[in-house]
Structure formats: C-alpha cells, structure tokens
Motif scaffolding. Sequence first.
Motif, mmCIF file in Angstrom:
data_model
loop_
_atom_site.group_PDB
_atom_site.id
_atom_site.type_symbol
_atom_site.label_atom_id
_atom_site.label_comp_id
_atom_site.label_asym_id
_atom_site.label_seq_id
_atom_site.Cartn_x
_atom_site.Cartn_y
_atom_site.Cartn_z
ATOM 1 N N PHE A 70 0.825 -1.202 0.000
ATOM 2 C CA PHE A 70 0.000 0.000 0.000
ATOM 3 C C PHE A 70 0.863 1.257 0.000
ATOM 4 N N VAL A 71 1.896 1.268 0.845
ATOM 5 C CA VAL A 71 2.777 2.439 0.915
ATOM 6 C C VAL A 71 3.558 2.590 -0.387
ATOM 7 N N ALA A 72 4.092 1.490 -0.903
ATOM 8 C CA ALA A 72 4.882 1.560 -2.132
ATOM 9 C C ALA A 72 4.041 1.975 -3.327
ATOM 10 N N GLY A 73 2.741 1.642 -3.316
ATOM 11 C CA GLY A 73 1.884 1.961 -4.440
ATOM 12 C C GLY A 73 1.246 3.325 -4.391
ATOM 13 N N ASP A 74 1.404 4.041 -3.288
ATOM 14 C CA ASP A 74 0.819 5.373 -3.155
ATOM 15 C C ASP A 74 1.919 6.416 -3.305
ATOM 16 N N THR A 75 1.751 7.323 -4.244
ATOM 17 C CA THR A 75 2.799 8.302 -4.545
ATOM 18 C C THR A 75 3.181 9.124 -3.330
ATOM 19 N N TRP A 76 2.186 9.598 -2.605
ATOM 20 C CA TRP A 76 2.474 10.477 -1.470
ATOM 21 C C TRP A 76 3.127 9.713 -0.324
ATOM 22 N N LEU A 77 2.596 8.529 -0.001
ATOM 23 C CA LEU A 77 3.173 7.753 1.092
ATOM 24 C C LEU A 77 4.576 7.260 0.747
ATOM 25 N N ARG A 78 4.790 6.895 -0.499
ATOM 26 C CA ARG A 78 6.124 6.449 -0.922
ATOM 27 C C ARG A 78 7.143 7.575 -0.761
ATOM 28 N N THR A 79 6.745 8.783 -1.137
ATOM 29 C CA THR A 79 7.657 9.923 -0.996
ATOM 30 C C THR A 79 7.943 10.217 0.469
ATOM 31 N N VAL A 80 6.896 10.147 1.303
ATOM 32 C CA VAL A 80 7.094 10.363 2.740
ATOM 33 C C VAL A 80 8.099 9.353 3.292
ATOM 34 N N GLY A 81 7.974 8.082 2.888
ATOM 35 C CA GLY A 81 8.892 7.063 3.368
ATOM 36 C C GLY A 81 10.325 7.303 2.922
ATOM 37 N N LEU A 82 10.524 7.670 1.666
ATOM 38 C CA LEU A 82 11.880 7.909 1.163
ATOM 39 C C LEU A 82 12.516 9.135 1.824
ATOM 40 N N ALA A 83 11.738 10.218 1.927
ATOM 41 C CA ALA A 83 12.272 11.434 2.549
ATOM 42 C C ALA A 83 12.574 11.197 4.021
ATOM 43 N N SER A 84 11.725 10.434 4.685
ATOM 44 C CA SER A 84 11.954 10.135 6.093
ATOM 45 C C SER A 84 13.210 9.294 6.281
ATOM 46 N N THR A 85 13.431 8.336 5.387
ATOM 47 C CA THR A 85 14.634 7.509 5.477
ATOM 48 C C THR A 85 15.899 8.354 5.328
ATOM 49 N N ALA A 86 15.900 9.255 4.347
ATOM 50 C CA ALA A 86 17.060 10.119 4.146
ATOM 51 C C ALA A 86 17.302 11.001 5.362
ATOM 52 N N PHE A 87 16.225 11.537 5.915
ATOM 53 C CA PHE A 87 16.378 12.407 7.085
ATOM 54 C C PHE A 87 16.885 11.633 8.290
ATOM 55 N N GLN A 88 16.215 10.522 8.615
ATOM 56 C CA GLN A 88 16.547 9.807 9.844
ATOM 57 C C GLN A 88 17.970 9.252 9.819
ATOM 58 N N PHE A 89 18.421 8.787 8.670
ATOM 59 C CA PHE A 89 19.796 8.293 8.562
ATOM 60 C C PHE A 89 20.793 9.405 8.865
ATOM 61 N N SER A 90 20.606 10.558 8.216
ATOM 62 C CA SER A 90 21.550 11.667 8.397
ATOM 63 C C SER A 90 21.406 12.300 9.771
ATOM 64 N N PHE A 91 20.178 12.392 10.279
ATOM 65 C CA PHE A 91 19.957 13.008 11.584
ATOM 66 C C PHE A 91 20.578 12.166 12.696
ATOM 67 N N ALA A 92 20.436 10.838 12.605
ATOM 68 C CA ALA A 92 21.048 9.969 13.613
ATOM 69 C C ALA A 92 22.565 10.108 13.609
ATOM 70 N N ALA A 93 23.151 10.180 12.424
ATOM 71 C CA ALA A 93 24.599 10.374 12.333
ATOM 72 C C ALA A 93 25.003 11.725 12.925
ATOM 73 N N THR A 94 24.204 12.754 12.641
ATOM 74 C CA THR A 94 24.490 14.087 13.161
ATOM 75 C C THR A 94 24.413 14.122 14.675
ATOM 76 N N MET A 95 23.378 13.506 15.259
ATOM 77 C CA MET A 95 23.186 13.576 16.704
ATOM 78 C C MET A 95 24.263 12.824 17.469
ATOM 79 N N THR A 96 24.815 11.776 16.894
ATOM 80 C CA THR A 96 25.902 11.066 17.576
ATOM 81 C C THR A 96 27.099 11.996 17.769
#
Length: 449
Positions: free
Chosen positions: A240-266
């Motif tokens: 469902f998430v992969a097939g929905d344009t908006w949810l897919r974008t939210v997931g990809l943008a969130s992944t990019a943010f959380q990866f970099s943010f976790a590295a930054t906070m360390t």
Amino acid sequence: MPDASSCPSSSSSSSSSAASGSGRPVPSALRRDADFRRLWVGQTASQLGEHASLVVLPLIAVLTLDADAGRLGVLRAVGQAPTLLLALLVGAWVDRWRTRTVMVLADLGRALALGGAALAGLLGGLGLPALLVVAFTVGVLSVFFDVAYQASLVRLVERDRLTRATSAIEGSRSAAQIVGPALGGVLVSLLSAPIAAASCALSFAGSFLSIRRIRRREPVPERSGRAPRVWRRIHEGLRFVAGDTWLRTVGLASTAFQFSFAATMTGYLLFLPRDLHLSGSVVGVTLAATGPGALLGSVLAARLPGRFGHGVVLVSAAALGDGVMLCVPALSGPSAVTIPSLVAVNFVFGTFGQLVNVTVMAVRQAVTPDGMQGRVAATITCVGMGAAPLGSLLGGFLAGEWGLRTSLLVTAAGMMLSPALMALSPLARLGRELPPRDVPPGHRFPPPG
C-alpha cells in the motif's frame, strides 16, 4: 522531516486548516471527552519519559562512563534497532488488537526497565552492558507504544474532529520536548544517574495509570474467519505504501532524514560537552529549545498549509529546519556566544520540524483507510527510523576518523536530501486541500493560490 513515526515521530482529516490555532493543548470540544483526555495525558507523560531517556542514557555513557564516539554510536544504534527489526510486525499486530492494551503494557515494561537501571545504578552495576540492555528494551516497547497511539487516535476520535485531536496530541509531544531533555540533563549532571533513570520510569508509570483508565471500547477491524498470516498483512502494508505516490515519498524522505539526523546527533552529543565544554544540564537546556519551537510549529501547522498549500509548506519547512543544523559545526568561542546560538538553532529546528511532522501526519492519515492505519504507520516508521541505527554507527565512525566538526558538517549536509526528495515529487504539488482517499496516486493537483 524530523520524525518518521510522527513521522518518525516521529508527527488528520481532510484539511489541516480545520485544526485549532488557539495554542491551547486540548480544544474545548475534545476536553469534554474524558477518554481522549486520558489518552492525551498518558501520551504526554510517555513522551516526557521517552525524550528524557533519549538524553539520559547517552549522557550517562559520555559523562559517567567516559564512552568514546564508537561506543556512543553503538549505544544509540542499539536503542534505535528495534524500529528496523520490529516495526512491520508490530504494525500488523496492532491493526488486530485494541491499542489501549498495547499502550499500557508498553508503558509498564518501560517503567520496569528504567526502574531496573536505577536499581543497578544504586548497587554500583550500571555499566555500558546494562545501558545497552535498557536502551534495547525501551526501544522495543517504544515501537509498540508509538504505533499503537497513532492508530488509537483514528479509533477513538470522530473523523471530523481528527485534525484537532492530532494537533492536540502533537502539542503535548512538543511540551514533552521542552521538559524532557532539560530534566534529563539536569538530573544526570546535578544528582545521579540512578535518579535520572528513575525519573523516566516515573513518567512511563504515569502514562500507564492514565491510559488504563480509558473506558471506550474502541472499534477494531472485524476478524472474520481465519486470520491472515502476519507476513501477508505486512506485505499488504508495504504494498500500500509503495503503491501510493504520497506515502512512498514520505517514506523515502523520512529515510534520508533519519539516517543523516542519527549520524548528526551522535557527533552532536559529543561535540557539545567535549569541544564546547558544556555541562550535562546546559546540554539538556539547549536541546530543550526544540520544544518551544515545536509548539510554535504546531500552531503554524494549523494555519499555513491551508493558506499556502501543503506541498509548499512541506518543502520549505523541511529545507529551513534541516538547513539550520549546518550552523552547528561553525560554533566556537565562549559559552556566552555558543549557548544562545545553540538555543536559536534548536528553536528553528523544532519549529520547522514540527511543521513538517504535523503536515506529513495529516497527509498520511487522509490517504490511509482506517483498517490500514497501524500498518502504514509501522511501514513508514520502519523504512524511516529503521535507517537510524546505521546512521548512528556511521556518525560514531566519522567522528572518530574525521573529527567532530568535519563529521558534523558532512552529516548535517546529508539532511538536506530529505527536502530535495520532496521537492522533486508530486508531494510538492499538494494544494490547500488534502487528497480524499479515493483520489488515485499520482493525481496532479492544481497549484496553490
């Protein structure tokens, strides 16, 4: 995109312009709903304990156990790993059970885990191995609670009041961001590690006592016939998430943010006490500045998307909130300069980060059927927050190899990938009205204005 669950919390119905802009924690209509009030109070106490523990455990490692960058990265990764390992399973499970039961058990477990840490500290046995066990346990139970409380809102609140309820819940999370980091930093610095851990346990115990008093029998999807296999339900959420344009974008943008943010906070949690020579209490106070900013962001989220369009608000707020973190590696000099600068950076980050959180949650809830809310929340949490453990490990490695300032600059620059992904997607074209559930993915909305 600060949070994948909220994202990540991680932070509605057909239009966010219906949200309350009064700045009060709970709108009057919802205040009269005793069960919503109990959920609101419990969630606030739970978020207070969670935000305090996110500062308490790393500060204990850095200030009490003299952990280096690598060990701090491992500690943070262990606490974040349950999201990657369990979020999808939890989402499939929560969609078939009452969220009240899930939340009270998660609160009870976290209170016992941190209470055990406090006891170990009093007995002189609170070392890094014990911290790793506590961090992992709290992380596992936080996954259960966070997925359940997001799904509970849809089940307990009528759809025409969902935006106001979301705004109230997000406001309480913002208030917890004000008190939690400051409380954790002060307790670790001025009192002791056991007392700091015990304070987090008390917050979770308060949440347990409030949420268990919810009386309304929430509706759950009917279980007709043989229950589908859990992997099938997980696959349904992923598809469902992969097939929905908006949810897919939210997931990809969130992944990019959380990866970099976790590295930054360390690197950030090492940079403040070691390069800028700030005490634990001052670190907590500067981090707490995200709280007032998040309160402002919640108010802006009730007004700006309906005026300028959801897409414009999402892209611009993410760019401003993430971009301000590039200022941190440049800070130096006396504390009279660095402390106000850090407070300003965290305030801006909190304001625009919360604006993104609430707007993203509104989009997600608007396009997701009720019976899929738990799985969609868990899927986005998994793909977003699931990247955080890897980011924490990378942040610790870069800090040890390149130094704190250089690693902070590189990881903070990586956070800008999130707004770039949203700007290049159909999400950026969302107008003043949120898409109804029957609009096909990829539908082109007219530009706002």
